[in-house]
Design a protein around this motif. Structure first.
Motif, mmCIF file in Angstrom:
data_model
loop_
_atom_site.group_PDB
_atom_site.id
_atom_site.type_symbol
_atom_site.label_atom_id
_atom_site.label_comp_id
_atom_site.label_asym_id
_atom_site.label_seq_id
_atom_site.Cartn_x
_atom_site.Cartn_y
_atom_site.Cartn_z
ATOM 1 N N LEU A 19 24.452 65.639 21.922
ATOM 2 C CA LEU A 19 23.848 66.356 23.035
ATOM 3 C C LEU A 19 24.924 66.678 24.074
ATOM 4 C CD1 LEU A 19 20.585 64.288 23.620
ATOM 5 C CD2 LEU A 19 21.033 66.108 21.956
ATOM 6 N N SER A 20 24.757 67.818 24.736
ATOM 7 C CA SER A 20 25.672 68.226 25.800
ATOM 8 C C SER A 20 24.889 68.437 27.082
ATOM 9 C CB SER A 20 26.389 69.526 25.432
ATOM 10 O OG SER A 20 27.176 69.382 24.270
ATOM 11 N N CYS A 21 25.520 68.126 28.193
ATOM 12 C CA CYS A 21 24.944 68.367 29.515
ATOM 13 C C CYS A 21 25.993 69.119 30.322
ATOM 14 C CB CYS A 21 24.576 67.058 30.185
ATOM 15 S SG CYS A 21 24.044 67.221 31.899
ATOM 16 N N ALA A 22 25.796 70.416 30.485
ATOM 17 C CA ALA A 22 26.725 71.241 31.252
ATOM 18 C C ALA A 22 26.283 71.276 32.701
ATOM 19 C CB ALA A 22 26.768 72.654 30.672
ATOM 20 N N SER A 71 32.669 62.194 28.866
ATOM 21 C CA SER A 71 32.659 63.342 29.771
ATOM 22 C C SER A 71 33.963 64.108 29.662
ATOM 23 C CB SER A 71 32.418 62.904 31.216
ATOM 24 O OG SER A 71 33.490 62.120 31.687
ATOM 25 N N ASP A 72 33.870 65.402 29.850
ATOM 26 C CA ASP A 72 35.031 66.294 29.908
ATOM 27 C C ASP A 72 35.078 66.828 31.327
ATOM 28 O OD1 ASP A 72 36.802 68.464 29.835
ATOM 29 O OD2 ASP A 72 36.332 68.897 27.737
ATOM 30 N N ALA A 74 37.252 68.551 32.905
ATOM 31 C CA ALA A 74 37.713 69.934 33.038
ATOM 32 C C ALA A 74 36.574 70.920 32.806
ATOM 33 C CB ALA A 74 38.846 70.199 32.059
ATOM 34 N N LYS A 75 35.648 70.557 31.932
ATOM 35 C CA LYS A 75 34.523 71.444 31.631
ATOM 36 C C LYS A 75 33.286 71.090 32.439
ATOM 37 C CE LYS A 75 35.876 72.482 26.860
ATOM 38 N NZ LYS A 75 35.450 72.450 25.433
ATOM 39 N N GLY A 76 33.297 69.963 33.129
ATOM 40 C CA GLY A 76 32.106 69.543 33.866
ATOM 41 C C GLY A 76 30.936 69.260 32.938
ATOM 42 N N THR A 77 31.229 68.691 31.797
ATOM 43 C CA THR A 77 30.214 68.477 30.771
ATOM 44 C C THR A 77 30.226 67.025 30.312
ATOM 45 O OG1 THR A 77 30.383 70.768 30.013
ATOM 46 C CG2 THR A 77 29.414 69.188 28.474
ATOM 47 N N VAL A 78 29.042 66.491 30.100
ATOM 48 C CA VAL A 78 28.864 65.139 29.578
ATOM 49 C C VAL A 78 28.201 65.240 28.212
ATOM 50 C CG1 VAL A 78 27.649 62.958 29.914
ATOM 51 C CG2 VAL A 78 28.788 64.065 31.839
ATOM 52 N N TYR A 79 28.663 64.399 27.295
ATOM 53 C CA TYR A 79 28.157 64.407 25.928
ATOM 54 C C TYR A 79 27.485 63.079 25.613
ATOM 55 C CZ TYR A 79 31.508 68.231 25.745
ATOM 56 O OH TYR A 79 32.203 69.381 26.012
#
Length: 127
Positions: A19-22, A71-72, A74-79
């Protein structure tokens, strides 16, 4: 603040999903991001969270050893990597943002600290 989940779907027991959370509209490093889930007829459950300020993580006992949060910045995304899924993992998965870093403790995750929520992504695990 906006959060958008993706990656849900139908998977067989024993399989995997990511799952991704942008996120947008927030200073990512200042927030903790949590994943919650809710199955029909059941209470919402805190699954996992990550503090983007220090990288600390929390997992509910029900998913410990099977799920991994990352979390990334740089992309502001949590997986949320979900491995060895079980039928009881079925539910609507939400990500949420907490600006206080108080969203979890030894007793679990505390939903009232999470002030921004996504719309959810459905995960269905077949047996």
């Amino acid at each position: 603040v906006q959060l958008v989940e993706s990656g849900g779907g139908l998977v067989q027991a024993g399989g995997s999903l990511r799952l991704s959370c942008a996120t947008s509209g927030l200073t990512f490093d200042d927030y903790s991001i949590g994943w919650f889930r809710q199955a029909p007829g059941k209470e919402r459950e805190g699954v996992s969270c990550i503090s983007n300020s220090d990288g600390s993580t929390y997992y509910a006992d029900s998913v410990k050893g099977r799920f991994t949060i990352s979390s990334d910045n740089a992309k502001g995304t949590v997986y949320l990597q979900m491995n060895s899924v079980k039928p009881e993992d079925t539910g609507l998965y939400y990500c949420a943002a907490d600006a206080t870093d108080q969203g979890y403790s030894r007793t679990g995750m505390h939903a009232h600290f999470y002030t921004s929520w996504g719309q959810g992504t459905q995960v269905t695990v077949s047996s």
